[in-house]
Design an enzyme around this catalytic site. Structure first.
Site, PDB file in Angstrom:
ATOM      1  N   GLU A   1       0.791  -1.227   0.000  1.00 16.78           N
ATOM      2  CA  GLU A   1       0.000   0.000   0.000  1.00 16.78           C
ATOM      3  C   GLU A   1       0.828   1.284   0.000  1.00 16.78           C
ATOM      4  O   GLU A   1       0.867   2.019   0.998  1.00 16.78           O
ATOM      5  CB  GLU A   1      -0.973  -0.009   1.188  1.00 16.78           C
ATOM      6  CG  GLU A   1      -1.908  -1.209   1.169  1.00 16.78           C
ATOM      7  CD  GLU A   1      -3.012  -1.159   2.219  1.00 16.78           C
ATOM      8  OE1 GLU A   1      -2.910  -0.360   3.156  1.00 16.78           O
ATOM      9  OE2 GLU A   1      -3.979  -1.927   2.086  1.00 16.78           O
TER      10      GLU A   1
ATOM     11  N   GLU B   1      -6.076  -7.979  -0.354  1.00 17.87           N
ATOM     12  CA  GLU B   1      -6.674  -7.783   0.975  1.00 17.87           C
ATOM     13  C   GLU B   1      -8.130  -7.392   0.807  1.00 17.87           C
ATOM     14  O   GLU B   1      -8.463  -6.514  -0.005  1.00 17.87           O
ATOM     15  CB  GLU B   1      -6.008  -6.637   1.764  1.00 17.87           C
ATOM     16  CG  GLU B   1      -4.711  -7.001   2.404  1.00 17.87           C
ATOM     17  CD  GLU B   1      -4.121  -5.865   3.238  1.00 17.87           C
ATOM     18  OE1 GLU B   1      -4.881  -5.042   3.802  1.00 17.87           O
ATOM     19  OE2 GLU B   1      -2.883  -5.810   3.324  1.00 17.87           O
TER      20      GLU B   1
HETATM   21  C1  FCB Z   1      -4.677  -2.323   5.280  1.00 15.00           C
HETATM   22  C2  FCB Z   1      -3.341  -2.772   5.809  1.00 15.00           C
HETATM   23  C3  FCB Z   1      -3.419  -3.839   6.861  1.00 15.00           C
HETATM   24  C4  FCB Z   1      -4.598  -3.641   7.772  1.00 15.00           C
HETATM   25  C5  FCB Z   1      -5.855  -3.476   6.960  1.00 15.00           C
HETATM   26  C6  FCB Z   1      -7.099  -3.344   7.782  1.00 15.00           C
HETATM   27  O1  FCB Z   1      -4.595  -0.999   4.879  1.00 15.00           O
HETATM   28  O2  FCB Z   1      -2.536  -3.259   4.761  1.00 15.00           O
HETATM   29  O3  FCB Z   1      -2.195  -3.861   7.550  1.00 15.00           O
HETATM   30  O4  FCB Z   1      -4.352  -2.575   8.607  1.00 15.00           O
HETATM   31  O5  FCB Z   1      -5.732  -2.344   6.156  1.00 15.00           O
END
Ligand code: FCB
Length: 441
Positions: free
Chosen positions: A171, A354
């Site tokens: 990210e 994610e």
């Molecule tokens: C993302 C992150 C992870 C976690 C999730 C909820 O932005 O990569 O570490 O904090 O959000």
């Protein structure tokens, strides 16, 4: 609310991979095993930054309990384990001397994944910058690209031959904007010049790490970016323009740099005057050819024009149901970003790297809300696939309840409940539902 997933593995093409994700500082217990101090330890030790000033010193104690955690991943039928390594565990000072126990740990962990039939998907940097590098300006300092290349080489010389995939930086937007403009993550700056420098150096470090890994003969290298669906708060032209700019900063900047070798013009209007000298010459390094693109997606935001200096935008909530994070549940955004990712990725495979939700789970209480959330988002992904998006895997955040950065331990994202006193793991209903859906008949 339901206790079942609304799909099974058989609904996906053969070879489609499911996984779970974690990150080093959020689960390992960073005080153990000779790891160096990180800027998250410093940020958390500064009053007001983190709920209850909690840090990752103990976290889930994955450093010692990893065999049990890998068993949980295997037993649910997941194919991929997306994990990260801590730079400060490998190199406590960030440069120079290597911590042998750190390299040994990641080797044990990767071998443990392979022994259980799991594909190791490594992220090199998931935010725990070694403090001595923060002292030198961290991401504001151009030299970070070389420091990161040195770390990449030290780690990948040891385990690079056994990894299924690697992404350099988790990210980039969070490393740049959230941490240097909004001040919500370490190092907690609110400074546009620091932001412009950090944004650019993150891209440069990404490119240099890819070059190092190609040099070591490694393949399946990608990028993991986060996206937030920017919706105008009202129909006014000013709110539409604000949402477009927010989209540029959040969603188009890094994909533009990494896949097209260009920053979007609307973002450069604001950041241009603050960029490091000679940045244009780095674009070719940033735009290294990649093998896949990872999409992290959680929510949407309603964006309004806000009077003031660039970017003159403000974030608001709409009226969709919210998670424990106060994030609206908006699966439509995932559908949007899978098409969006495909428009940059030039035919490369795309992964959801994610997706998941925080919920105030109590042990033994079914987390039907999480099952619903995942069902809705996976349905949105299937819709995009049916329309031609080359989605090849879906990775859920997260295996375990863990350290949710500035929100500490109270936001529970896990498929497995963690009691932070006893450190006992207890699979939630969502874990069991996924296990049933993923079973091979
Ligand atoms: C993302 C992150 C992870 C976690 C999730 C909820 O932005 O990569 O570490 O904090 O959000």
């Amino acid at each position: 609310m339901t206790d079942k997933m609304n799909f099974t593995r058989a609904d996906f093409p053969p070879g489609f991979a499911f996984g779970v994700a974690t990150s080093a500082y959020q689960i390992e217990g960073h005080a153990q095993g000779g790891a160096g101090r990180t800027h998250w330890d410093d940020f958390a030790a500064t009053p007001g930054n983190v709920v209850r000033a909690e840090n990752g010193a103990r976290a889930c104690d994955h450093y010692t309990r990893w065999p049990e955690d890998l068993d949980l991943i295997r037993d649910a039928g997941f194919d991929i384990y997306r994990f990260s390594a801590s730079w400060a565990r490998v190199m406590p000072e960030g440069r120079g001397a290597v911590n042998a126990a750190g390299l040994d740990f990641y080797e044990r962990l990767v071998d443990g994944m392979l022994a259980r039939g799991l594909k190791p998907a490594l992220t090199l940097y998931h935010w725990e910058l070694p403090s001595p590098l923060a002292d030198l300006g961290g991401w504001r300092n151009r030299d970070i690209a070389s420091w990161f290349a040195e770390y990449t080489e030290a780690l990948c010389r040891r385990i690079g031959d056994r990894l299924w995939s690697v992404a350099p930086v988790n990210e980039p937007w969070c490393v740049g904007w959230l941490s240097h403009f909004l001040g919500q993550h370490a190092p907690g700056l609110r400074d546009i010049r620091a932001t412009a420098h950090a944004m650019h150096h993150v891209g440069l470090a990404h490119g240099r790490a890819i070059q190092v890994m190609r040099g070591l003969g490694m393949g399946n290298l990608g990028a993991v970016c986060n996206f937030e669906y920017a919706l105008p708060r009202t129909d006014s032209p000013a709110d539409h323009a604000a949402a477009r700019l927010y989209d540029g900063i959040y969603n188009r900047l890094f994909l533009g740099a990494m896949f097209r070798g260009q920053y979007p013009a609307d973002v450069l209007d604001g950041l241009g005057p603050h960029m490091p000298k000679g940045w244009e010459a780095d674009m070719a390094t940033i735009a290294q050819p990649l093998d896949w693109l990872g999409v992290n997606y959680y929510t949407c935001k309603r964006i309004a024009h806000a009077p003031g200096p660039w970017p003159a935008v403000s974030e608001h909530l709409g009226d969709l149901p919210q998670t424990q994070m106060g994030w609206e549940i908006c699966p439509e955004g995932l559908h949007h970003f899978l098409h969006f990712a495909q428009s940059y990725a030039n035919g490369l495979p795309i992964y959801v790297t994610e997706n998941g939700m925080a919920n105030p789970d109590q042990p033994g209480q079914p987390d039907g809300a999480r099952i619903d959330y995942l069902n809705q988002h996976i349905a949105a992904a299937r819709r995009a696939m049916a329309e031609g998006v080359r989605l090849e895997g879906y990775i859920i955040w997260s295996l375990l309840d863990n350290y949710e950065w500035s929100l500490g331990y109270e936001k529970r994202f896990g498929l497995v409940h963690v009691d932070f006193e006893s450190l006992q793991r207890q699979p939630k209903a969502s874990y069991h539902a996924l296990k049933a859906a993923l079973a091979r008949s």
